[in-house]
Design a protein around this motif. Structure first.
Motif, PDB file in Angstrom:
ATOM      1  N   ARG A  49     -20.537  27.476 -59.535  1.00  0.00           N
ATOM      2  CA  ARG A  49     -20.260  28.730 -59.219  1.00  0.00           C
ATOM      3  C   ARG A  49     -20.944  29.635 -58.228  1.00  0.00           C
ATOM      4  NH1 ARG A  49     -19.425  29.549 -65.474  1.00  0.00           N
ATOM      5  NH2 ARG A  49     -17.181  28.866 -65.526  1.00  0.00           N
ATOM      6  N   LYS A  50     -20.283  30.517 -57.255  1.00  0.00           N
ATOM      7  CA  LYS A  50     -21.024  31.325 -56.630  1.00  0.00           C
ATOM      8  C   LYS A  50     -19.926  32.403 -56.327  1.00  0.00           C
ATOM      9  CE  LYS A  50     -22.661  31.653 -51.816  1.00  0.00           C
ATOM     10  NZ  LYS A  50     -23.011  30.802 -50.636  1.00  0.00           N
ATOM     11  N   GLY A  51     -20.587  33.732 -56.936  1.00  0.00           N
ATOM     12  CA  GLY A  51     -19.698  35.139 -56.346  1.00  0.00           C
ATOM     13  C   GLY A  51     -18.326  34.985 -57.337  1.00  0.00           C
ATOM     14  N   MET A  52     -17.264  35.058 -56.431  1.00  0.00           N
ATOM     15  CA  MET A  52     -15.857  35.070 -57.143  1.00  0.00           C
ATOM     16  C   MET A  52     -15.242  33.591 -56.925  1.00  0.00           C
ATOM     17  SD  MET A  52     -13.729  36.448 -53.771  1.00  0.00           S
ATOM     18  CE  MET A  52     -15.055  37.816 -53.378  1.00  0.00           C
ATOM     19  N   LEU A  53     -16.041  32.603 -56.739  1.00  0.00           N
ATOM     20  CA  LEU A  53     -15.397  31.202 -56.460  1.00  0.00           C
ATOM     21  C   LEU A  53     -15.946  30.357 -57.388  1.00  0.00           C
ATOM     22  CD1 LEU A  53     -13.588  29.371 -54.794  1.00  0.00           C
ATOM     23  CD2 LEU A  53     -15.563  29.220 -53.411  1.00  0.00           C
ATOM     24  N   GLU A  54     -15.169  29.198 -58.072  1.00  0.00           N
ATOM     25  CA  GLU A  54     -15.573  28.187 -58.945  1.00  0.00           C
ATOM     26  C   GLU A  54     -15.043  26.972 -58.062  1.00  0.00           C
ATOM     27  OE1 GLU A  54     -15.761  27.999 -63.492  1.00  0.00           O
ATOM     28  OE2 GLU A  54     -13.986  26.727 -62.988  1.00  0.00           O
ATOM     29  N   VAL A  55     -15.889  26.094 -57.849  1.00  0.00           N
ATOM     30  CA  VAL A  55     -15.500  24.879 -57.472  1.00  0.00           C
ATOM     31  C   VAL A  55     -15.889  23.802 -58.308  1.00  0.00           C
ATOM     32  CG1 VAL A  55     -15.960  23.079 -55.486  1.00  0.00           C
ATOM     33  CG2 VAL A  55     -16.148  25.726 -54.949  1.00  0.00           C
ATOM     34  N   THR A  56     -14.914  22.826 -58.558  1.00  0.00           N
ATOM     35  CA  THR A  56     -15.190  21.667 -59.298  1.00  0.00           C
ATOM     36  C   THR A  56     -15.014  20.635 -58.451  1.00  0.00           C
ATOM     37  OG1 THR A  56     -14.171  22.591 -61.303  1.00  0.00           O
ATOM     38  CG2 THR A  56     -14.410  20.178 -61.342  1.00  0.00           C
ATOM     39  N   VAL A  71     -14.471   1.638 -54.235  1.00  0.00           N
ATOM     40  CA  VAL A  71     -13.823   2.816 -53.988  1.00  0.00           C
ATOM     41  C   VAL A  71     -14.151   4.041 -55.079  1.00  0.00           C
ATOM     42  CG1 VAL A  71     -11.518   3.743 -54.297  1.00  0.00           C
ATOM     43  CG2 VAL A  71     -11.729   1.629 -53.487  1.00  0.00           C
ATOM     44  N   ILE A  72     -14.638   4.907 -54.436  1.00  0.00           N
ATOM     45  CA  ILE A  72     -14.770   6.340 -55.038  1.00  0.00           C
ATOM     46  C   ILE A  72     -13.844   7.312 -54.406  1.00  0.00           C
ATOM     47  CG2 ILE A  72     -16.577   8.145 -55.609  1.00  0.00           C
ATOM     48  CD1 ILE A  72     -18.625   5.915 -54.940  1.00  0.00           C
ATOM     49  N   GLU A  73     -12.980   7.777 -55.319  1.00  0.00           N
ATOM     50  CA  GLU A  73     -11.950   8.719 -55.121  1.00  0.00           C
ATOM     51  C   GLU A  73     -12.621  10.122 -55.287  1.00  0.00           C
ATOM     52  OE1 GLU A  73      -8.696   8.288 -57.502  1.00  0.00           O
ATOM     53  OE2 GLU A  73      -7.900   6.495 -56.296  1.00  0.00           O
ATOM     54  N   GLU A  74     -12.408  11.059 -54.399  1.00  0.00           N
ATOM     55  CA  GLU A  74     -13.003  12.365 -54.682  1.00  0.00           C
ATOM     56  C   GLU A  74     -12.035  13.448 -54.195  1.00  0.00           C
ATOM     57  OE1 GLU A  74     -16.086  13.385 -51.489  1.00  0.00           O
ATOM     58  OE2 GLU A  74     -16.339  11.352 -51.576  1.00  0.00           O
ATOM     59  N   TRP A  75     -11.907  14.620 -54.733  1.00  0.00           N
ATOM     60  CA  TRP A  75     -11.435  15.772 -54.397  1.00  0.00           C
ATOM     61  C   TRP A  75     -12.005  17.142 -55.191  1.00  0.00           C
ATOM     62  CZ3 TRP A  75     -10.238  12.585 -58.363  1.00  0.00           C
ATOM     63  CH2 TRP A  75      -9.915  12.974 -59.734  1.00  0.00           C
ATOM     64  N   SER A  76     -11.675  18.224 -54.689  1.00  0.00           N
ATOM     65  CA  SER A  76     -12.149  19.526 -55.191  1.00  0.00           C
ATOM     66  C   SER A  76     -11.217  20.398 -55.696  1.00  0.00           C
ATOM     67  CB  SER A  76     -12.872  20.265 -53.938  1.00  0.00           C
ATOM     68  OG  SER A  76     -13.979  19.640 -53.437  1.00  0.00           O
ATOM     69  N   ASP A  77     -11.471  21.243 -56.742  1.00  0.00           N
ATOM     70  CA  ASP A  77     -10.626  22.140 -57.044  1.00  0.00           C
ATOM     71  C   ASP A  77     -11.324  23.479 -56.968  1.00  0.00           C
ATOM     72  OD1 ASP A  77      -8.690  20.307 -58.344  1.00  0.00           O
ATOM     73  OD2 ASP A  77     -10.083  20.100 -60.047  1.00  0.00           O
ATOM     74  N   PHE A  78     -10.580  24.596 -56.408  1.00  0.00           N
ATOM     75  CA  PHE A  78     -11.259  25.752 -55.905  1.00  0.00           C
ATOM     76  C   PHE A  78     -10.440  26.740 -57.006  1.00  0.00           C
ATOM     77  CE2 PHE A  78     -11.647  23.332 -52.241  1.00  0.00           C
ATOM     78  CZ  PHE A  78     -12.898  23.406 -52.080  1.00  0.00           C
ATOM     79  N   LYS A  79     -11.236  27.664 -57.554  1.00  0.00           N
ATOM     80  CA  LYS A  79     -10.665  28.686 -58.371  1.00  0.00           C
ATOM     81  C   LYS A  79     -11.422  30.118 -58.190  1.00  0.00           C
ATOM     82  CE  LYS A  79     -10.153  29.411 -63.383  1.00  0.00           C
ATOM     83  NZ  LYS A  79     -10.427  28.998 -64.753  1.00  0.00           N
ATOM     84  N   ASN A  80     -10.455  30.902 -58.076  1.00  0.00           N
ATOM     85  CA  ASN A  80     -10.813  32.499 -57.997  1.00  0.00           C
ATOM     86  C   ASN A  80     -11.236  33.045 -59.402  1.00  0.00           C
ATOM     87  OD1 ASN A  80     -10.943  35.015 -57.597  1.00  0.00           O
ATOM     88  ND2 ASN A  80      -8.915  35.465 -56.781  1.00  0.00           N
TER      89      ASN A  80
END
Length: 181
Positions: free
Chosen positions: A125-132, A143-152
């Motif tokens: 978390r940073k300010g208004m943003l949560e990143v998973t 194989v290592i799959e990866e992705w990001s989820d962004f949440k306000n």
């Protein structure tokens, strides 16, 4: 006898309780994840590949290692790389990135996926943003799959743009020797 029973009960209790803040790790077949709580560093992979990400002391979330275990070659050259970036808001603001710093660890978890894979989630978390940041390590593969989820998390409307989740800057010291890039 009563004192011995109490001491034995305490010994059993402390043996099964997790140590808060201690290093932890889990493995499924040859897939594994290890967490070093002192340096906020996660190392995960299989017998073929290994990645290391770290939330450092300035709050930067970076990819610090990406090793081909068959050759021993580390694809991260010329310093650690940001794991994500996204622009929040309008105008000429710089993207919120792992490299920018100021991130706080909100939690992390690992579990077995539906197909037997190892899943790792790291929430920042940073300010208004949560990143998973999500990583899925597939056992017995490289194989290592990866992705990001962004949440306000601000409670107000925000515009997200310029999403950069798979900007892998690998082997940068050897860029001049690459035909296609």
């Amino acid at each position: 006898k009563k004192i011995m029973a109490i001491l034995l009960a305490y010994a059993v209790l402390f043996a099964v309780l997790p140590v808060v803040g201690a290093d932890s790790g889990v493995s499924i077949d040859d897939a594994y994840v290890n967490f070093d709580s002192e340096s906020n560093k996660w190392t995960f992979g299989t017998s073929l590949v290994e990645k290391t990400v770290q939330l450092n002391g300035t709050g930067q979330f970076l990819l610090t290692g990406f090793v081909n275990k068959l050759t021993g070659r580390d694809y991260i050259q010329n310093g650690a790389k940001s794991e994500f970036a996204i622009k929040v808001g309008t105008g000429s603001a710089s993207p919120a990135s792992g490299e920018a710093g100021g991130w706080v660890l909100a939690g992390w978890s690992e579990n077995r996926g539906a197909l037997g894979e190892l899943e790792i989630k790291i929430v920042l978390r940073k300010g208004m943003l949560e990143v998973t940041r999500n990583y899925r390590v597939l056992p017995e593969t490289g194989v290592i799959e990866e992705w990001s989820d962004f949440k306000n998390i601000s409670g107000s409307s925000q515009q997200f743009s310029e999403l950069r989740v798979l900007r892998a800057r690998l082997m940068t010291a050897e860029a001049a020797n690459v035909d296609l890039y």
